[in-house]
Design an enzyme around this catalytic site. Structure first.
Site, PDB file in Angstrom:
ATOM      1  N   ASP A   8      -5.890   8.589   9.449  1.00 57.60           N
ATOM      2  CA  ASP A   8      -4.508   8.302   9.830  1.00 57.60           C
ATOM      3  C   ASP A   8      -4.172   8.804  11.228  1.00 57.60           C
ATOM      4  OD1 ASP A   8      -3.810   7.073   7.388  1.00 57.60           O
ATOM      5  OD2 ASP A   8      -3.636   9.038   6.449  1.00 57.60           O
TER       6      ASP A   8
ATOM      7  N   GLU B 261       0.861  -1.191   0.000  1.00 59.04           N
ATOM      8  CA  GLU B 261       0.000   0.000   0.000  1.00 59.04           C
ATOM      9  C   GLU B 261       0.895   1.238   0.000  1.00 59.04           C
ATOM     10  OE1 GLU B 261      -3.137   0.706   2.789  1.00 59.04           O
ATOM     11  OE2 GLU B 261      -3.735  -1.394   2.785  1.00 59.04           O
TER      12      GLU B 261
END
Length: 270
Positions: free
Chosen positions: A63, A52
């Site tokens: 995040d 990824e």
């Protein structure tokens, strides 16, 4: 190099060999694109089954602090989507692992959906994951992805209802990505009977590969998640942190060593 497998083909091959996919995540351009290119080749050489690549974004809602800081450093250094795609394209022939772009929907919209999909496919990506795109709004992007054989990977949240999970399963391509906890990446991870039960529920209604991520970082975490019978494990914050710490060495020896250790844990607990 032989033709790179798609995400789906990769999971089919891994299942035949009774293996759980090792899926590291790094943030593109942190601390620079030369390091990113070197890291991608190392991850491929050390057995990453899928990689990824996070596209830096100014407001990365999914995040945690480690990846937020990596995005901020990359953006401060002038990293753009076009520069990232050029860098990935330069090394894609040296990378056996299929690549997934992890990006936010604003980036796609600002670039233009058709243009974005075309460009990331040309750069060598095989999949895309958009954490802030709800299932109700994926139709346009899904249509463009299907045209270019780009697999659109969808997230299942730990609080998703059975009805919603069924909708996601119908729309997902490549694999299903179960978020192991509410919150953001890099959170503390541990035994969770609810997530274990949810995995079994999903596997009963879907034949698609199921991967788990968010907060997985240690040998014990890997052992636990593999015991749940998932098809792949995503590790993000720990790899981003290790790469940044190793980046003063152009050969990234400490990062390579870390990759080797994680791959070893994946093999011994399969």
């Amino acid at each position: 190099m032989e033709k790179k497998l798609s995400i789906s083909e990769t999971f089919t091959q891994l299942k035949q060999n009774n293996k759980c996919a090792f899926i590291p995540f790094i943030t593109a351009g942190d601390p620079n694109l030369e390091i990113t290119k070197k890291a991608l080749t190392i991850l491929s050489e050390e057995g990453a089954d899928i990689i990824e690549i996070g596209i830096p974004y100014s407001d990365p809602l999914a995040d945690g602090p480690v990846i937020q800081e990596a995005s901020a450093r990359a953006l401060k250094n002038g990293i753009t989507l076009d520069k990232i795609l050029k860098a990935v394209q330069e090394v894609q022939n040296m990378i056996a692992s299929p690549l997934i772009a992890f990006t936010y929907y604003n980036i796609i919209l600002n670039h233009g959906i058709n243009k974005f999909v075309n460009q990331i496919v040309q750069a060598g990506f095989k999949g895309i994951l958009v954490p802030d795109l709800p299932i109700e709004e994926i139709d346009i992007l899904e249509k463009e992805c299907k045209k270019r054989n780009l697999e659109l990977i969808l997230l299942i949240g730990p609080n998703s209802s059975k009805t919603r999970i069924k909708k996601i399963i119908k729309k997902a391509h490549g694999c299903l990505y179960l978020v192991s906890s509410t919150g953001v990446t890099g959170m503390k991870f541990g035994p969770n009977s609810y997530i274990e039960s949810l995995i079994q529920q999903i596997k009963q209604i879907s034949q698609q590969a199921l991967i788990v991520g968010f907060g997985i970082s240690t040998q014990d975490n890997i052992k636990l998640v593999q015991s749940w019978g998932v098809d792949g494990i995503v590790m993000g914050s720990s790899f981003v942190k290790q790469l940044f710490q190793a980046s003063s060495d152009p050969e990234l020896y400490a990062f390579r060593d870390y990759c080797q250790r994680i791959k070893h844990y994946m093999e011994i607990y399969k």
